[in-house]
Design a protein around this motif. Sequence first.
Motif, PDB file in Angstrom:
ATOM      1  N   ALA A  44       0.832  -1.210   0.000  1.00  0.00           N
ATOM      2  CA  ALA A  44       0.000   0.000   0.000  1.00  0.00           C
ATOM      3  C   ALA A  44       0.869   1.264   0.000  1.00  0.00           C
ATOM      4  O   ALA A  44       0.547   2.240  -0.678  1.00  0.00           O
ATOM      5  N   VAL A  45       1.968   1.250   0.734  1.00  0.00           N
ATOM      6  CA  VAL A  45       2.868   2.407   0.750  1.00  0.00           C
ATOM      7  C   VAL A  45       3.500   2.597  -0.628  1.00  0.00           C
ATOM      8  O   VAL A  45       3.555   3.709  -1.157  1.00  0.00           O
ATOM      9  N   LEU A  46       3.972   1.510  -1.235  1.00  0.00           N
ATOM     10  CA  LEU A  46       4.605   1.599  -2.557  1.00  0.00           C
ATOM     11  C   LEU A  46       3.625   2.047  -3.636  1.00  0.00           C
ATOM     12  O   LEU A  46       4.010   2.726  -4.593  1.00  0.00           O
ATOM     13  N   ALA A  47       2.362   1.660  -3.500  1.00  0.00           N
ATOM     14  CA  ALA A  47       1.350   1.999  -4.503  1.00  0.00           C
ATOM     15  C   ALA A  47       0.813   3.412  -4.342  1.00  0.00           C
ATOM     16  O   ALA A  47       0.009   3.870  -5.154  1.00  0.00           O
ATOM     17  N   ASP A  48       1.284   4.142  -3.319  1.00  0.00           N
ATOM     18  CA  ASP A  48       0.821   5.497  -3.055  1.00  0.00           C
ATOM     19  C   ASP A  48       1.885   6.501  -3.508  1.00  0.00           C
ATOM     20  O   ASP A  48       2.890   6.689  -2.828  1.00  0.00           O
ATOM     21  N   PRO A  49       1.694   7.170  -4.652  1.00  0.00           N
ATOM     22  CA  PRO A  49       2.694   8.133  -5.118  1.00  0.00           C
ATOM     23  C   PRO A  49       3.002   9.234  -4.100  1.00  0.00           C
ATOM     24  O   PRO A  49       4.111   9.765  -4.084  1.00  0.00           O
ATOM     25  N   ALA A  50       2.064   9.551  -3.218  1.00  0.00           N
ATOM     26  CA  ALA A  50       2.302  10.581  -2.211  1.00  0.00           C
ATOM     27  C   ALA A  50       3.346  10.136  -1.185  1.00  0.00           C
ATOM     28  O   ALA A  50       3.936  10.974  -0.506  1.00  0.00           O
ATOM     29  N   ALA A  51       3.623   8.830  -1.082  1.00  0.00           N
ATOM     30  CA  ALA A  51       4.609   8.313  -0.135  1.00  0.00           C
ATOM     31  C   ALA A  51       6.013   8.253  -0.724  1.00  0.00           C
ATOM     32  O   ALA A  51       6.982   8.062   0.004  1.00  0.00           O
ATOM     33  N   HIS A  52       6.151   8.406  -2.019  1.00  0.00           N
ATOM     34  CA  HIS A  52       7.442   8.199  -2.674  1.00  0.00           C
ATOM     35  C   HIS A  52       8.526   9.168  -2.215  1.00  0.00           C
ATOM     36  O   HIS A  52       9.690   8.790  -2.106  1.00  0.00           O
ATOM     37  N   ALA A  53       8.185  10.402  -1.920  1.00  0.00           N
ATOM     38  CA  ALA A  53       9.199  11.350  -1.426  1.00  0.00           C
ATOM     39  C   ALA A  53       9.740  10.895  -0.077  1.00  0.00           C
ATOM     40  O   ALA A  53      10.936  11.019   0.195  1.00  0.00           O
ATOM     41  N   ALA A  54       8.867  10.349   0.771  1.00  0.00           N
ATOM     42  CA  ALA A  54       9.302   9.882   2.090  1.00  0.00           C
ATOM     43  C   ALA A  54      10.114   8.587   1.995  1.00  0.00           C
ATOM     44  O   ALA A  54      10.948   8.318   2.854  1.00  0.00           O
ATOM     45  N   ILE A  55       9.884   7.801   0.965  1.00  0.00           N
ATOM     46  CA  ILE A  55      10.643   6.555   0.762  1.00  0.00           C
ATOM     47  C   ILE A  55      12.027   6.857   0.203  1.00  0.00           C
ATOM     48  O   ILE A  55      13.013   6.231   0.591  1.00  0.00           O
ATOM     49  N   ASP A  56      12.119   7.806  -0.693  1.00  0.00           N
ATOM     50  CA  ASP A  56      13.346   8.101  -1.434  1.00  0.00           C
ATOM     51  C   ASP A  56      14.556   8.282  -0.525  1.00  0.00           C
ATOM     52  O   ASP A  56      14.498   9.034   0.442  1.00  0.00           O
ATOM     53  N   GLY A  57      15.652   7.625  -0.873  1.00  0.00           N
ATOM     54  CA  GLY A  57      16.877   7.723  -0.102  1.00  0.00           C
ATOM     55  C   GLY A  57      17.826   8.801  -0.584  1.00  0.00           C
ATOM     56  O   GLY A  57      18.866   9.026   0.029  1.00  0.00           O
ATOM     57  N   THR A  58      17.513   9.481  -1.688  1.00  0.00           N
ATOM     58  CA  THR A  58      18.409  10.515  -2.227  1.00  0.00           C
ATOM     59  C   THR A  58      17.962  11.930  -1.916  1.00  0.00           C
ATOM     60  O   THR A  58      18.767  12.849  -1.956  1.00  0.00           O
ATOM     61  N   GLY A  59      16.668  12.124  -1.698  1.00  0.00           N
ATOM     62  CA  GLY A  59      16.139  13.472  -1.523  1.00  0.00           C
ATOM     63  C   GLY A  59      15.759  14.126  -2.841  1.00  0.00           C
ATOM     64  O   GLY A  59      15.364  15.286  -2.865  1.00  0.00           O
ATOM     65  N   TRP A  60      15.840  13.396  -3.941  1.00  0.00           N
ATOM     66  CA  TRP A  60      15.516  13.952  -5.254  1.00  0.00           C
ATOM     67  C   TRP A  60      14.012  13.988  -5.510  1.00  0.00           C
ATOM     68  O   TRP A  60      13.521  14.853  -6.227  1.00  0.00           O
ATOM     69  N   VAL A  61      13.271  13.027  -4.962  1.00  0.00           N
ATOM     70  CA  VAL A  61      11.836  12.921  -5.211  1.00  0.00           C
ATOM     71  C   VAL A  61      11.105  13.967  -4.382  1.00  0.00           C
ATOM     72  O   VAL A  61      11.344  14.106  -3.191  1.00  0.00           O
ATOM     73  N   ARG A  62      10.232  14.704  -5.038  1.00  0.00           N
ATOM     74  CA  ARG A  62       9.441  15.737  -4.361  1.00  0.00           C
ATOM     75  C   ARG A  62       7.988  15.270  -4.283  1.00  0.00           C
ATOM     76  O   ARG A  62       7.723  14.118  -4.048  1.00  0.00           O
TER      77      ARG A  62
END
Length: 181
Positions: A44-62
């Motif tokens: 569910a977390v992976l399928a939620d685009p709104a969670a991708h910035a919080a998952i990202d390990g680089t800080g590039w995803v907004r």
Amino acid sequence: MTAQHEPVTARHETTAAQHETTTAQHETMTATLTVDAPVDAVFAVLADPAAHAAIDGTGWVRDPVDRAPLAEEGQVFRINMFHTNHPNGDYLMANQVHVLDAPRVIGWRPGQEGERGLEFGGWTWRYDLTPAGAGTEVVLTYDWSQVPPPIREFISFPPFGQEHLTNSLQHLGELAAAPSA
């Protein structure tokens, strides 16, 4: 390269193993982490685009432009990005879901929208989820084997270190294990 890491404690205990393979025929980086959350919660977390910035390990995803949950192969979701080496700093990635078998596998290929429509750079992200007791073993694979020479002239692959995948999995585990609001 294979490395073992000591358990990491955030709000849950995790263990990580990493593996990197780089050959002329297949260029991938993989990290594995067992998280203290059920498969459905991780998916569910992976399928939620709104969670991708919080998952990202680089800080590039907004922030996401498209907020609909990822539900089918072929679905496109756009994410605002930032990178200091990008000509504009801020840019938009249009990702297309290329594999989805809920709640076991989800993956996408990043691209950009141009005059000829959606064009992909040749790299993919894939998460494989396997139940592991009360938790989930998550395998994250970054594959750049299909990146064509013209793109490799401007971007060195991989564009980040192995720690990016491990950080991303740790963030994913924290989000999936967090109590629902």
